[in-house]
Design an enzyme around this catalytic site. Structure first.
Site, short mmCIF file in Angstrom:
data_model
loop_
_atom_site.label_atom_id
_atom_site.label_comp_id
_atom_site.label_asym_id
_atom_site.label_seq_id
_atom_site.Cartn_x
_atom_site.Cartn_y
_atom_site.Cartn_z
N TYR A 177 6.24 9.42 2.69
CA TYR A 177 6.19 10.09 1.38
C TYR A 177 6.67 11.54 1.47
O TYR A 177 7.20 12.07 0.50
CB TYR A 177 4.78 9.97 0.76
CG TYR A 177 4.60 8.57 0.21
CD1 TYR A 177 5.15 8.21 -1.02
CD2 TYR A 177 3.92 7.59 0.93
CE1 TYR A 177 5.03 6.92 -1.51
CE2 TYR A 177 3.79 6.29 0.45
CZ TYR A 177 4.35 5.97 -0.78
OH TYR A 177 4.25 4.69 -1.26
N HIS A 225 2.63 3.80 -11.64
CA HIS A 225 2.47 3.74 -10.18
C HIS A 225 2.25 5.11 -9.55
O HIS A 225 2.45 5.29 -8.35
CB HIS A 225 3.68 3.03 -9.54
CG HIS A 225 3.73 1.55 -9.83
ND1 HIS A 225 4.85 0.77 -9.63
CD2 HIS A 225 2.79 0.71 -10.32
CE1 HIS A 225 4.59 -0.48 -9.98
NE2 HIS A 225 3.36 -0.54 -10.41
C1 BJW Z 1 20.21 -0.46 -11.22
C2 BJW Z 1 21.02 0.47 -10.63
C3 BJW Z 1 21.74 1.27 -11.46
C4 BJW Z 1 20.08 -0.67 -9.00
N1 BJW Z 1 21.59 1.10 -12.81
N2 BJW Z 1 20.04 -0.69 -12.49
C5 BJW Z 1 1.38 -12.97 -7.05
C6 BJW Z 1 1.50 -13.02 -8.43
C7 BJW Z 1 1.23 -11.92 -9.21
C8 BJW Z 1 0.85 -10.73 -8.62
C9 BJW Z 1 0.73 -10.68 -7.26
C10 BJW Z 1 0.98 -11.79 -6.48
N3 BJW Z 1 0.76 -11.44 -5.18
C11 BJW Z 1 0.40 -10.14 -5.14
C12 BJW Z 1 0.37 -9.66 -6.40
C13 BJW Z 1 0.06 -8.28 -6.83
C14 BJW Z 1 1.10 -7.25 -6.40
C15 BJW Z 1 2.52 -7.80 -6.58
O1 BJW Z 1 3.10 -7.78 -7.65
N4 BJW Z 1 3.13 -8.25 -5.49
C16 BJW Z 1 4.47 -8.82 -5.56
C17 BJW Z 1 5.20 -8.50 -4.30
C18 BJW Z 1 4.34 -10.31 -5.87
N5 BJW Z 1 0.90 -6.13 -7.29
C19 BJW Z 1 0.01 -5.20 -7.02
O2 BJW Z 1 -0.66 -5.22 -6.00
C20 BJW Z 1 -0.21 -4.14 -8.09
N6 BJW Z 1 -1.58 -4.08 -8.44
C21 BJW Z 1 -2.22 -5.12 -8.96
O3 BJW Z 1 -1.69 -6.20 -9.18
O4 BJW Z 1 -3.54 -4.85 -9.28
C22 BJW Z 1 -4.36 -5.93 -9.76
C23 BJW Z 1 -4.18 -6.24 -11.22
C24 BJW Z 1 -4.67 -7.43 -11.69
C25 BJW Z 1 -4.52 -7.77 -13.03
C26 BJW Z 1 -3.91 -6.91 -13.90
C27 BJW Z 1 -3.46 -5.71 -13.42
C28 BJW Z 1 -3.58 -5.39 -12.10
C29 BJW Z 1 0.21 -2.78 -7.58
C30 BJW Z 1 1.68 -2.69 -7.35
C31 BJW Z 1 2.04 -1.36 -6.72
C32 BJW Z 1 3.53 -1.23 -6.46
N7 BJW Z 1 3.76 -0.08 -5.65
C33 BJW Z 1 5.14 0.28 -5.33
C34 BJW Z 1 5.14 1.43 -4.26
C35 BJW Z 1 4.30 2.63 -4.66
C36 BJW Z 1 5.07 3.73 -5.25
C37 BJW Z 1 6.25 4.19 -4.38
O5 BJW Z 1 6.12 4.35 -3.16
O6 BJW Z 1 7.33 4.47 -4.94
O7 BJW Z 1 5.85 0.64 -6.51
S1 BJW Z 1 6.09 -1.09 -4.66
C38 BJW Z 1 7.60 -0.64 -5.44
O8 BJW Z 1 7.98 -1.71 -6.33
C39 BJW Z 1 7.27 0.59 -6.32
C40 BJW Z 1 8.02 0.24 -7.58
O9 BJW Z 1 7.49 0.96 -8.66
C41 BJW Z 1 7.85 -1.25 -7.69
C42 BJW Z 1 8.86 -1.93 -8.57
O10 BJW Z 1 10.16 -1.82 -8.04
P1 BJW Z 1 11.42 -1.67 -9.01
O11 BJW Z 1 11.33 -0.39 -9.73
O12 BJW Z 1 11.58 -2.89 -9.81
O13 BJW Z 1 12.60 -1.51 -7.92
P2 BJW Z 1 13.49 -2.64 -7.22
O14 BJW Z 1 14.13 -2.01 -6.05
O15 BJW Z 1 12.70 -3.86 -6.97
O16 BJW Z 1 14.59 -3.00 -8.32
C43 BJW Z 1 15.58 -2.08 -8.70
C44 BJW Z 1 16.43 -2.69 -9.81
O17 BJW Z 1 17.35 -1.71 -10.26
C45 BJW Z 1 17.26 -3.90 -9.34
O18 BJW Z 1 17.15 -4.96 -10.29
C46 BJW Z 1 18.71 -3.38 -9.30
O19 BJW Z 1 19.67 -4.34 -9.68
C47 BJW Z 1 18.64 -2.29 -10.35
N8 BJW Z 1 19.60 -1.20 -10.14
N9 BJW Z 1 20.93 0.32 -9.24
C48 BJW Z 1 20.75 0.14 -13.28
N10 BJW Z 1 22.57 2.21 -11.02
#
Ligand code: BJW
Length: 237
Positions: free
Chosen positions: A52, A105
């Site tokens: 970080y 987040h």
């Molecule tokens: C462009 C571009 C350009 C490129 N122009 N576009 C099974 C089912 C459901 C849920 C779960 C499950 N197993 C586990 C879970 C829960 C888990 C989860 O979802 N896991 C998955 C892996 C399945 N989630 C959690 O644990 C969350 N908490 C939770 O669920 O609590 C319980 C709850 C229960 C009920 C209701 C509510 C809550 C917490 C999630 C925390 C995520 N943390 C992170 C890191 C921390 C912050 C950091 O360090 O930055 O957050 S992980 C990382 O992923 C970060 C991001 O915010 C997050 C999303 O990523 P994002 O933004 O989508 O990025 P990318 O890289 O994936 O995509 C980029 C996109 O941009 C791509 O599509 C490209 O094409 C595009 N792009 N260039 C336009 N120029």
């Protein structure tokens, strides 16, 4: 008429901040179990702070791009009619003129004391041994970000905005991380308009009624201009 916009890492990609799951994404170079879980932090806080710290330094050099400025303009025009939710922990929406951003987040330039829950602005690169400015305890500071297994911030506010929305727009997010990835399903269940703006189709692309693809710095300003000029989706602006 209410709009909910959800942004992800793609909106900041052209500002030089890495995405997570693209070919060169952060999760191809770092083990998310080590740097983005509470368990990883408990077993090796130095390594997590190093990760970080590097991202803080990178953010301090970054500038908002045309997508951030366009969304800032949209928020200033629509006021409370736009809820701007971001999964990004950077402050580029704010630097681009947005006045009210829901950081579900967390925020990279803030730290959180695990002992007393005090949150404070923090630009330092390293931190495990520093003392909390509120309670004075050492070894308790962590970046104020939401890791896997932790509850995202302000979900009540987001769900309430989605309940009242007529349009849900997802920008630059892969749709891989919940609960954010499930917002489109909530919108679908309400029968409202949904739109994906991304570089390429996301994991959830088929769920969106409208889809536009291209770099955020090109696609977003065009869409914002359209909304402001035509009052698209019944907007009275
Ligand atoms: C462009 C571009 C350009 C490129 N122009 N576009 C099974 C089912 C459901 C849920 C779960 C499950 N197993 C586990 C879970 C829960 C888990 C989860 O979802 N896991 C998955 C892996 C399945 N989630 C959690 O644990 C969350 N908490 C939770 O669920 O609590 C319980 C709850 C229960 C009920 C209701 C509510 C809550 C917490 C999630 C925390 C995520 N943390 C992170 C890191 C921390 C912050 C950091 O360090 O930055 O957050 S992980 C990382 O992923 C970060 C991001 O915010 C997050 C999303 O990523 P994002 O933004 O989508 O990025 P990318 O890289 O994936 O995509 C980029 C996109 O941009 C791509 O599509 C490209 O094409 C595009 N792009 N260039 C336009 N120029």
């Amino acid at each position: 008429m209410q709009i909910v916009v959800l942004t992800g890492a793609g909106v900041s990609a052209e500002s030089g901040l890495g995405t997570f799951r693209d070919q060169e994404g952060l999760w191809t170079r770092y083990d998310l179990n080590v740097v983005a879980t509470p368990e990883g932090f408990a077993s090796n806080p130095e390594q997590v702070w190093e990760f970080y710290g590097a991202r803080r330094r990178n953010l301090l050099d970054a500038k908002p791009n045309a997508a951030h400025f366009a969304l800032g303009r949209l928020q200033r025009a629509l006021g409370a009619r736009l809820t701007l939710v971001t999964q990004n922990i950077d402050d580029l929406h704010e630097q681009g003129g947005a006045t009210d951003v829901v950081h579900m987040h967390g925020e990279l330039l803030q730290s959180l004391c695990a002992a007393c829950d005090h949150r404070f602005p923090d630009r330092e690169s390293f931190g495990p041994d520093r003392a909390c400015p509120a309670c004075g305890q050492s070894g308790c500071l962590r970046p104020d970000v939401v890791w896997f297994g932790e509850m995202p911030y302000q979900l009540d506010r987001i769900y309430s905005a989605l309940d009242k929305a007529s349009l849900f727009v997802a920008i630059g997010t892969s749709g891989a991380v919940y609960p954010a990835a499930g917002f489109v399903q909530m919108a679908m269940a309400q029968g409202i308009e949904t739109m994906e703006l991304n570089l390429e189709p996301s994991d959830n692309a088929r769920l969106f009624k409208q889809r536009r693809y291209g770099p955020a710095s090109e696609v977003i300003p065009v869409w914002v201009e359209e909304v402001l000029r035509t009052g698209a989706f019944g907007l009275d602006v």
